[in-house]
Design a protein around this motif. Structure first.
Motif, short mmCIF file in Angstrom:
data_model
loop_
_atom_site.label_atom_id
_atom_site.label_comp_id
_atom_site.label_asym_id
_atom_site.label_seq_id
_atom_site.Cartn_x
_atom_site.Cartn_y
_atom_site.Cartn_z
N HIS A 1 0.94 -1.05 -0.51
CA HIS A 1 0.44 -0.19 -0.23
C HIS A 1 0.63 0.76 0.04
O HIS A 1 0.81 2.02 -0.25
CB HIS A 1 -1.29 0.08 1.07
CG HIS A 1 -1.69 0.94 1.32
ND1 HIS A 1 -2.77 1.29 1.30
CD2 HIS A 1 -1.61 2.43 2.02
CE1 HIS A 1 -3.66 2.59 0.91
NE2 HIS A 1 -2.59 3.23 1.77
N ASP B 1 -5.30 22.46 7.49
CA ASP B 1 -4.53 22.57 6.54
C ASP B 1 -5.11 24.58 6.66
O ASP B 1 -4.87 25.41 6.33
CB ASP B 1 -4.69 22.60 5.61
CG ASP B 1 -4.55 22.70 4.23
OD1 ASP B 1 -3.76 23.61 4.71
OD2 ASP B 1 -4.21 22.03 3.75
N CYS C 1 -4.08 11.99 -3.95
CA CYS C 1 -3.32 11.21 -2.26
C CYS C 1 -3.84 10.80 -1.22
O CYS C 1 -2.72 9.56 -0.92
CB CYS C 1 -2.81 12.69 -1.20
SG CYS C 1 -2.13 14.21 -2.57
N ASN D 1 -1.52 19.12 2.00
CA ASN D 1 -1.44 20.08 2.66
C ASN D 1 -0.71 21.04 2.44
O ASN D 1 0.56 20.40 1.70
CB ASN D 1 -0.55 19.15 4.38
CG ASN D 1 0.01 20.40 5.00
OD1 ASN D 1 0.92 21.20 4.84
ND2 ASN D 1 -1.88 20.44 5.85
N GLY E 1 0.34 12.10 9.34
CA GLY E 1 -0.97 12.92 9.46
C GLY E 1 -2.08 12.26 10.95
O GLY E 1 -3.01 12.93 11.38
N GLU E 2 -1.19 11.05 11.59
CA GLU E 2 -1.75 10.76 12.57
C GLU E 2 -1.57 12.12 13.97
O GLU E 2 -2.56 12.61 14.83
CB GLU E 2 -0.70 10.03 13.86
CG GLU E 2 -1.64 8.98 14.16
CD GLU E 2 -0.57 8.04 15.01
OE1 GLU E 2 0.05 7.63 14.54
OE2 GLU E 2 -0.96 6.92 16.15
N GLY F 1 -9.28 15.11 10.84
CA GLY F 1 -9.14 17.15 11.05
C GLY F 1 -7.36 17.70 10.42
O GLY F 1 -7.60 18.93 10.74
N GLY F 2 -6.48 16.83 9.53
CA GLY F 2 -5.76 17.77 9.06
C GLY F 2 -6.06 18.52 8.21
O GLY F 2 -6.01 19.95 8.63
N ASP G 1 -6.16 7.48 0.10
CA ASP G 1 -6.60 6.40 -0.23
C ASP G 1 -8.05 5.64 -0.93
O ASP G 1 -8.33 6.94 -1.43
CB ASP G 1 -7.07 4.98 1.04
CG ASP G 1 -5.70 5.09 1.85
OD1 ASP G 1 -4.66 4.83 1.88
OD2 ASP G 1 -6.01 4.39 3.14
N HIS H 1 0.71 4.28 -2.72
CA HIS H 1 0.57 5.64 -2.56
C HIS H 1 2.44 6.44 -3.50
O HIS H 1 1.48 7.58 -4.15
CB HIS H 1 0.96 6.14 -1.48
CG HIS H 1 -0.49 6.16 -0.04
ND1 HIS H 1 -1.29 7.04 -1.08
CD2 HIS H 1 -0.55 5.44 0.94
CE1 HIS H 1 -2.17 6.78 0.32
NE2 HIS H 1 -1.76 5.99 1.15
N GLY I 1 -2.08 9.13 7.44
CA GLY I 1 -1.97 8.98 8.64
C GLY I 1 -1.74 7.62 9.54
O GLY I 1 -1.90 7.83 10.53
N VAL J 1 -1.21 13.50 3.89
CA VAL J 1 -0.56 14.69 3.64
C VAL J 1 -0.10 14.88 3.04
O VAL J 1 0.15 16.37 3.59
CB VAL J 1 0.39 14.63 5.28
CG1 VAL J 1 0.77 15.95 5.94
CG2 VAL J 1 -0.03 14.20 6.95
N PHE K 1 -2.06 15.01 13.18
CA PHE K 1 -2.61 16.50 12.69
C PHE K 1 -4.30 16.03 13.23
O PHE K 1 -4.91 16.43 14.29
CB PHE K 1 -3.13 16.52 11.31
CG PHE K 1 -2.40 17.17 10.69
CD1 PHE K 1 -2.24 18.56 10.54
CD2 PHE K 1 -0.86 16.88 10.03
CE1 PHE K 1 -0.85 19.57 9.30
CE2 PHE K 1 0.16 18.02 9.17
CZ PHE K 1 -0.45 18.99 9.27
N ASP K 2 -4.92 14.76 13.35
CA ASP K 2 -5.50 14.40 13.75
C ASP K 2 -6.30 14.43 15.26
O ASP K 2 -7.24 14.69 16.01
CB ASP K 2 -6.13 12.76 13.21
CG ASP K 2 -6.03 13.10 11.47
OD1 ASP K 2 -6.34 13.78 10.65
OD2 ASP K 2 -5.91 12.04 10.47
O1 KG4 Z 1 -3.11 8.69 2.57
P1 KG4 Z 1 -4.85 8.94 3.95
O2 KG4 Z 1 -5.94 8.72 2.96
O3 KG4 Z 1 -5.07 7.74 4.35
C1 KG4 Z 1 -3.50 6.74 4.84
O4 KG4 Z 1 -3.56 5.91 4.73
O5 KG4 Z 1 -3.07 7.04 6.55
O6 KG4 Z 1 -4.28 9.91 4.66
C2 KG4 Z 1 -5.44 10.25 5.94
C3 KG4 Z 1 -3.87 10.97 6.74
C4 KG4 Z 1 -5.11 11.81 7.53
O7 KG4 Z 1 -4.60 11.71 8.90
C5 KG4 Z 1 -5.98 13.19 7.49
O8 KG4 Z 1 -6.34 14.27 8.03
C6 KG4 Z 1 -4.36 13.81 6.72
O9 KG4 Z 1 -4.02 12.68 5.85
N1 KG4 Z 1 -4.86 14.85 5.79
C7 KG4 Z 1 -3.90 16.07 5.90
C8 KG4 Z 1 -4.88 16.85 5.06
N2 KG4 Z 1 -5.66 16.38 4.42
C9 KG4 Z 1 -5.81 14.61 4.67
N3 KG4 Z 1 -3.18 16.57 6.67
C10 KG4 Z 1 -2.69 18.10 6.68
N4 KG4 Z 1 -3.45 18.58 5.93
C11 KG4 Z 1 -4.10 18.22 4.97
N5 KG4 Z 1 -5.14 19.14 3.87
#
Ligand code: KG4
Ligand code: ZN
Length: 363
Positions: free
Chosen positions: A110, A182, A315, A289, A161-162, A177-178, A317, A114, A135, A286, A164-165
């Motif tokens: 995975h 942003d 960006c 962002n 991402g974690e 909440g990321g 999944d 990405h 995340g 992320v 951020f969340d």
């Molecule tokens: O890649 P993804 O969809 O899932 C995983 O495989 O983890 O990433 C999701 C993460 C979440 O933590 C979300 O808050 C973060 O990406 N994210 C952002 C933004 N858009 C999504 N973090 C910061 N700024 C953003 N604009």
């Protein structure tokens, strides 16, 4: 080579069809609303949801593209890392389809998917430094080719991402909440003295984000007026105004800067350690962002590198990235047999594929 991609590693169920590197169609169902009630992904619910929607998404994809199951030559599935129960839904579905169609099975990492995903939109240039910020993961790789990834650095605790969340949760923003952090960040200059850039006073390429997350939580605890009384929705965030909006934007921008600037420092360090790098690929949720995109753009320009940033829908999944990576691997002769294992987060995804029928090639 017609390739189906199946993604069920976390909280999105997704399928896509790629024909010789070109996206034919995709379907995606996100579970965000279900998990938002709990403030994070509940693994048991995630796997049940995948099981419920995956067969429907697959038949809708076939209807919309006019493809018949027997025409699919390659079946690519995200085999890890991720939530084990969720991965097993996709992997079992893929194996069943392979049995009934004689298609070739390709297990896809995975994280690699990405980083390869932007190949759907622009030519990938190797060798590349790949920064995956999602995340669940914060990894840097030296990518020599689509099938040669060398891990250079990873997070020792929270993923970007974690962090951020978790910061978003402290502020009572909706999950995940990321993107709200942003959004507010863009309205303020960061205060670079407010929060630390952790784990940079060393030569390591690894990351640590739990300290900055705690620093924000402590700051917010002493400024309770910044926190929403109950969980906000997007409308409540948009409706914020005046001093409170300004103060909250400043906290968001300062935290965002700590993360983005740490990523910049580590990527620059990785570039110094690797020879002959021609491009920088940034991927994962992320990578959406704004500050991360801006800083990585600067690093690429200063180091004369091609910058590869996926469009926003690639960006997070999705099934297209699995289908695309599966096509790259399958068309180079890489495949798995039906013993393919799902690999949970925390375990290294093995290179246990067969290359042109020769299993020993990678053992
Ligand atoms: O890649 P993804 O969809 O899932 C995983 O495989 O983890 O990433 C999701 C993460 C979440 O933590 C979300 O808050 C973060 O990406 N994210 C952002 C933004 N858009 C999504 N973090 C910061 N700024 C953003 N604009
Ligand atoms: Zn992901």
């Amino acid at each position: 080579m017609l390739t189906l991609g199946i993604e069920t590693s976390c909280d999105e169920t997704a399928v896509a069809l790629v024909d010789n590197g070109r996206l034919l169609g995709e379907k995606l169902a996100t579970q965000i609303d279900v998990h938002a009630l709990f403030g994070g992904v509940v693994p048991e619910i995630a796997s049940r949801e995948h099981l419920r929607v995956l067969p429907r998404l697959f038949s809708e994809l076939l209807d919309e593209t006019g493809v018949k199951p027997d025409e699919i030559e390659n079946i690519a599935v995200a085999r890890g890392p991720g939530l084990l129960g969720s991965l097993l839904v996709g992997v079992s579905f893929a194996k069943g389809l392979c049995l009934s169609t004689n298609a070739r099975l390709v297990g896809v990492n995975h994280l690699w998917a990405h980083l390869l995903a932007p190949g759907l939109e622009q030519e990938l240039v190797f060798p590349a430094i790949g920064l995956l910020v999602s995340g669940g993961h914060t990894h840097t790789y030296l990518i020599k080719s689509p099938v040669e990834f060398e891990l250079l650095g990873r997070t020792l605790d929270d993923a970007a991402g974690e962090a951020f969340d978790k910061v978003a949760k402290v502020l009572n923003f909706p999950y995940p909440g990321g993107r709200y952090i942003d959004q507010l960040s863009q309205e303020s200059e960061p205060d670079t003295k407010l929060f630390p850039r952790a784990f940079i006073e060393n030569q390591s390429l690894d990351f640590s984000f739990s300290g900055v997350k705690t620093a924000v939580a402590n700051y917010v605890a002493s400024h309770p007026e910044l926190v929403f009384d109950e969980m906000a929705d997007a409308a409540a965030i948009n409706a914020l105004s005046g001093d409170r909006r300004e103060a909250l934007s400043r906290v968001c921008a300062s935290f965002n800067w700590s993360v983005a600037d740490t990523l910049r420092i580590k990527v620059e360090r990785a570039l110094k350690k690797a020879d002959g790098v021609k491009s920088l690929i940034v991927a994962g949720g992320v990578a959406a962002n704004s500050m991360v995109r801006e800083y990585m753009g600067r690093v690429a320009a200063e180091n004369n590198l091609t910058l590869t940033l996926p469009g926003l829908s690639l960006c997070t999944d999705n099934g297209a990235m699995i289908a695309y990576a599966g096509w790259l691997f399958g068309s180079s002769g890489y495949s798995h047999d039906l013993a393919l294992e799902a690999i949970p987060r925390g375990r290294v995804v093995p290179l246990d594929w067969t290359v042109n029928g020769d299993k020993s090639a990678n053992e």
